[in-house]
Design an enzyme around this catalytic site. Structure first.
Site, mmCIF file in Angstrom:
data_model
loop_
_atom_site.group_PDB
_atom_site.id
_atom_site.type_symbol
_atom_site.label_atom_id
_atom_site.label_comp_id
_atom_site.label_asym_id
_atom_site.label_seq_id
_atom_site.Cartn_x
_atom_site.Cartn_y
_atom_site.Cartn_z
ATOM 1 N N THR A 54 -4.195 -0.121 0.588
ATOM 2 C CA THR A 54 -3.417 -1.179 1.241
ATOM 3 C C THR A 54 -2.491 -1.833 0.238
ATOM 4 O O THR A 54 -2.758 -1.832 -0.968
ATOM 5 C CB THR A 54 -4.329 -2.294 1.797
ATOM 6 O OG1 THR A 54 -4.961 -2.975 0.701
ATOM 7 C CG2 THR A 54 -5.374 -1.759 2.742
ATOM 8 N N ASP A 55 -1.388 -2.392 0.728
ATOM 9 C CA ASP A 55 -0.657 -3.327 -0.114
ATOM 10 C C ASP A 55 -1.588 -4.520 -0.332
ATOM 11 O O ASP A 55 -2.506 -4.763 0.466
ATOM 12 C CB ASP A 55 0.649 -3.755 0.560
ATOM 13 C CG ASP A 55 1.682 -4.250 -0.436
ATOM 14 O OD1 ASP A 55 1.278 -4.628 -1.562
ATOM 15 O OD2 ASP A 55 2.876 -4.264 -0.104
ATOM 16 N N TRP A 56 -1.355 -5.274 -1.394
ATOM 17 C CA TRP A 56 -2.310 -6.320 -1.791
ATOM 18 C C TRP A 56 -2.430 -7.391 -0.716
ATOM 19 O O TRP A 56 -1.454 -8.047 -0.364
ATOM 20 C CB TRP A 56 -1.884 -6.906 -3.132
ATOM 21 C CG TRP A 56 -2.566 -6.251 -4.302
ATOM 22 C CD1 TRP A 56 -3.307 -6.882 -5.258
ATOM 23 C CD2 TRP A 56 -2.615 -4.856 -4.634
ATOM 24 N NE1 TRP A 56 -3.808 -5.948 -6.152
ATOM 25 C CE2 TRP A 56 -3.396 -4.704 -5.796
ATOM 26 C CE3 TRP A 56 -2.075 -3.705 -4.054
ATOM 27 C CZ2 TRP A 56 -3.655 -3.473 -6.393
ATOM 28 C CZ3 TRP A 56 -2.327 -2.465 -4.636
ATOM 29 C CH2 TRP A 56 -3.101 -2.358 -5.788
#
Length: 814
Positions: free
Chosen positions: A228-230
């Site tokens: 995932t993106d952060w």
């Protein structure tokens, strides 16, 4: 599975623990089984590994690393070998810093010039972006670590990026927004893909089985890891079911428990978790960096490579009266704040702490340029200053040529924010207007990572666009100005005359629930060429200090050949571009599309025969009826050009088709068939997507929930929430007024547009979802009940943490 035996030794809790981070940048380790952590670091154009406090906004300094030119810059080189070489040097530095996964390159399409992160992306064209990305990936992964191509997918605005729903038709999704990713996966063999924050047609991207399974895994045969993106995980169980292995950063075990409960209830089969664990283990063990690997590299050598990359990427856009290269003995006045304090990279998670930073003024000392002085001329952040303009004009009167350094500042182009206009600051234009009155010989050196309007261009004789050239860009620019290097860069995006001419003008950005991509396939030059819209500089445009002649085109079934001659008196490089256009009108198409390119070095007077081969992408289109790639049987125009608007050679080819049924009812899509899709009606767009578009506005009558943003507190029932909102808006306004624009931007980036769930996902377990439930009670008007709920859940979380902390000691004692 590769690691079936090892997975068989794991407990369910251990398997689940691997699915989210140990902290902000590392994965979970399991010591008893010898499973190490791996480190993920930002780094599309340089390694950003933070030695101290970790953040994802570029707030804290990182370990020094080479700051190479940004992707938007290197794309202008059109040099695949250069891209791969840069990847190799990035990989070498990653290994030296013990980084296993380098989070880049970014390959989202430049749908709109105002996207705040355009400096980090390659192009408006998926073929060019994909080919450049594949080179970077091969180079990075040649060192045994992983690249991580991002952000998958259709992440084309920064405002509300964590919650916006992108509505796009399937054909456009495949042809425009996924093709670069497809090339990166199939040709680059990337080991890791980062999912984007946004929703796609109603589903979060990392929860979309269509995107993650049907396309990424099944069609493209991707067998690597999706991260995932952060803070980009919405429903952890739904993400895992779609095949999203790794959630970052840590949630302190909260989402691990969600996975365990889902398996115990039968919502997820444990075999599905095992497959995710197996892929993650493969990433861990194939990127493990041995302690005896080199932890040093040649700083000077890498700096020289950064200079080479900048020299090949700088674009000469205007050269009236052959004002460049500068004549030996000419005196120059150096004007502009960016000359002394170069603008060389973007802002946010990609910001690099450079090992060396060249300065223009110092670079003149080693050149034939006779500089008579320097004046800043303007305030960097837009404030007007007539005294600085006056001093700059006094200096300009004494020089043969004015070198004027203009551009956009660091806080204008930043992650988390979109630009407010396509103009450069007015105080810089005021300076230019004043300089014109005292010296007509002006060369502008432009520093910015994205497209700008240039209503002032007729007032300058020369225009050199450096984009964001990295730490060695100042010297590279000087070498272009003096003619030590012949400019060879060409634009990887179109420059419209004005922002209102852009095809997505009416649909950017999505301000509330969704954003509709009504322009469909017509982005960038695909729109301008097809609609015959005048542009300032076309896609693929760039000048040289020599001239090139194209001749003798021959079109074959699998390739096109032609001759290229340097007809000037200096050596140089030319970027020859292959465009293909279908001559049938049965399916709406762009007039032509880039399907090949090459960069050719030629000595003065030299001729070379050039071959550009066709591939499986050359003639295909995505058919929404058959739901697969098809080829339309038709005559195709094969064009060879120096830019999309400068076609030098043409030929035709009859291509056999796949016999697929026509996908559209032409009468229902008149704007698309006319190729003027800049202001499409909602009815026509709904005919294109095949369903009624969701309501794009917030329902203000409903209570706020996990996926509503903190900005929506302006409509909250709770007075405390409305007060907090107005306080935030005031703080933003006040910080701008006192000149603290970077701090003001942080409010917008990290708070204003964040959905409430992000408060839990980005705080590393300090606030969990049950506590967030209490916060939402407060927001929705139940202050005391919500406040008590927060305290109760906080106390519960602290007790659980204490129990977990004592458990290892208790096990040791037994």
């Amino acid at each position: 599975m590769k690691y079936k035996s090892l997975i068989g030794k794991m407990t369910l809790e251990e398997k689940a623990s691997l699915m989210s981070g140990k902290d902000f940048w590392t994965t979970q380790n399991i010591d008893r089984l010898g499973i190490p952590s791996i480190f993920l670091a930002d780094g599309p154009h340089g390694i950003r590994k933070q030695a101290a406090a970790a953040d994802h906004l570029g707030l804290n300094a990182s370990i020094p690393a080479t700051c190479f030119p940004t992707a938007a810059t290197v794309a202008n080189s059109w040099n695949l070998e250069l891209g791969e070489k840069l990847g190799e040097y990035l990989g070498e530095e990653a290994v030296a810093q013990q980084v296993n996964v380098l989070l880049g390159p970014g390959i989202n399409m430049k749908r709109n010039p105002l996207c705040g992160r355009n400096f980090e992306y390659f192009s408006e064209d998926p073929y060019l972006a994909g080919k450049m990305a594949a080179g970077y990936i091969r180079g990075i992964q040649s060192h045994g670590i992983s690249a991580c191509v991002k952000h998958f997918a259709v992440n084309n605005q920064e405002e509300r990026r964590m919650s916006i729903d992108t509505i796009v038709d399937e054909r456009t999704l495949r042809e425009i927004y996924l093709t670069a990713f497809e090339i990166a996966v199939k040709e680059g063999k990337t080991k890791t893909v980062m999912s984007s924050y946004n929703l796609l047609n109603g589903s979060y991207t990392n929860e979309s089985t269509h995107l993650m399974k049907e396309i990424l895994r099944d069609e493209w045969d991707f067998d690597g890891v999706v991260v995932t993106d952060w803070g980009g995980s919405n429903d952890r169980v739904a993400g895992l079911l779609a095949g999203n292995e790794l959630e970052m950063p840590t949630t302190a075990g909260e989402t691990n428990e969600e996975i365990i409960r889902a398996i115990q209830s039968g919502e997820i089969a444990e075999e599905a978790l095992d497959e995710c664990v197996d892929r993650l283990l493969d990433l861990i063990y194939t990127t493990e960096i041995a302690s005896n690997r080199p932890n040093e590299y040649s700083v000077e050598k890498h700096h020289k490579v950064a200079q080479w990359a900048a020299e090949e990427s700088i674009v000469l856009l205007k050269n009236d009266e052959k004002i460049l290269p500068l004549k030996k003995g000419n005196t120059v006045a150096v004007i502009g704040d960016f000359a002394k304090s170069p603008r060389y990279q973007g802002a946010g998670s990609s910001i690099v702490n450079p090992t060396i930073l060249d300065n223009v003024l110092e670079c003149f000392d080693n050149s034939d340029i006779i500089s008579i002085g320097y004046e800043p001329g303007f305030e960097r952040y837009g404030k007007k200053n007539s005294k600085k303009i006056s001093k700059a004009c006094d200096l300009a009167k004494k020089a043969d040529v004015v070198l004027l350094y203009l551009g956009l500042d660091e806080v204008t182009e930043a992650e988390g924010l979109d630009r407010q206009s396509m103009r450069i600051p007015e105080n810089q234009i005021d300076l230019l207007n004043s300089l014109c009155e005292v010296n007509p010989n002006i060369v502008v050196i432009l520093s910015c990572g994205s497209v700008v309007e240039m209503p002032w261009i007729n007032k300058v004789k020369g225009l050199v666009h450096g984009y964001l050239t990295g730490q060695a860009g100042a010297r590279a620019t000087v070498r272009i100005l003096t003619g030590d290097v012949n400019p060879s860069g060409k634009l990887a995006e179109t420059y419209p005359v004005r922002y209102e001419d852009t095809p997505s003008y009416y649909q950017f950005p999505g301000k509330e629930v969704s954003v509709e991509y009504r322009e469909s396939i017509y982005i960038g030059y695909r729109y301008y060429d097809t609609a015959n819209k005048k542009v300032l500089f076309p896609f693929g445009y760039g000048l040289s200090y020599t001239d090139f002649e194209y001749s003798n085109i021959q079109v074959f079934k699998d390739r096109v050949t032609f001759k290229l001659t340097n007809t000037g008196d200096v050596s140089g490089m030319e970027i020859a571009q292959l465009y293909v256009g279908c001559m049938s009108k049965d399916i709406f198409r762009a007039k032509k599309e880039l399907k090949g390119f090459t960069k050719v070095f030629l000595e003065a007077g030299e001729t070379k025969e050039v071959t550009l081969s066709f591939d499986d992408i050359t003639f295909r289109y995505f058919n929404v009826k058959t739901n697969k790639w098809e080829v339309e049987e038709a005559e195709y125009m094969i064009s060879i050009g120096a830019s999309s608007a400068d076609i030098r050679l043409k030929g035709t080819l009859l291509v056999e088709g796949t016999g697929a049924p026509l996908p559209y009812d032409k009468e229902k899509l008149p704007t698309y068939y006319a190729g003027v899709a800049s202001n499409v009606s909602l009815d026509e767009f709904e005919n294109l997507i095949g369903y009624k578009a969701p309501v794009s506005k917030w329902d203000r009558s409903q209570p706020l929930g996990y996926n509503d943003t903190i900005a929506q507190c302006q409509y909250a029932k709770g007075g405390a929430a409305r007060f907090a909102y107005h306080l935030m808006v005031f703080a933003h306004w006040f910080l701008i007024k006192i000149g603290k624009r970077s701090t003001a931007n942080i409010i917008m980036m990290s708070i204003y547009h964040m959905p409430f769930r992000g408060v839990a996902r980005m705080t590393g377990g300090i606030i969990n979802m049950p506590m967030l439930d209490g916060i939402l009670m407060i927001v929705n008007g139940r202050f005391f009940k919500g406040f008590n709920h927060v305290l109760k859940e906080r106390s519960k979380m602290v007790k659980v943490a204490k129990v977990k902390k004592t458990m290892p000691n208790a096990i040791k004692e037994t």
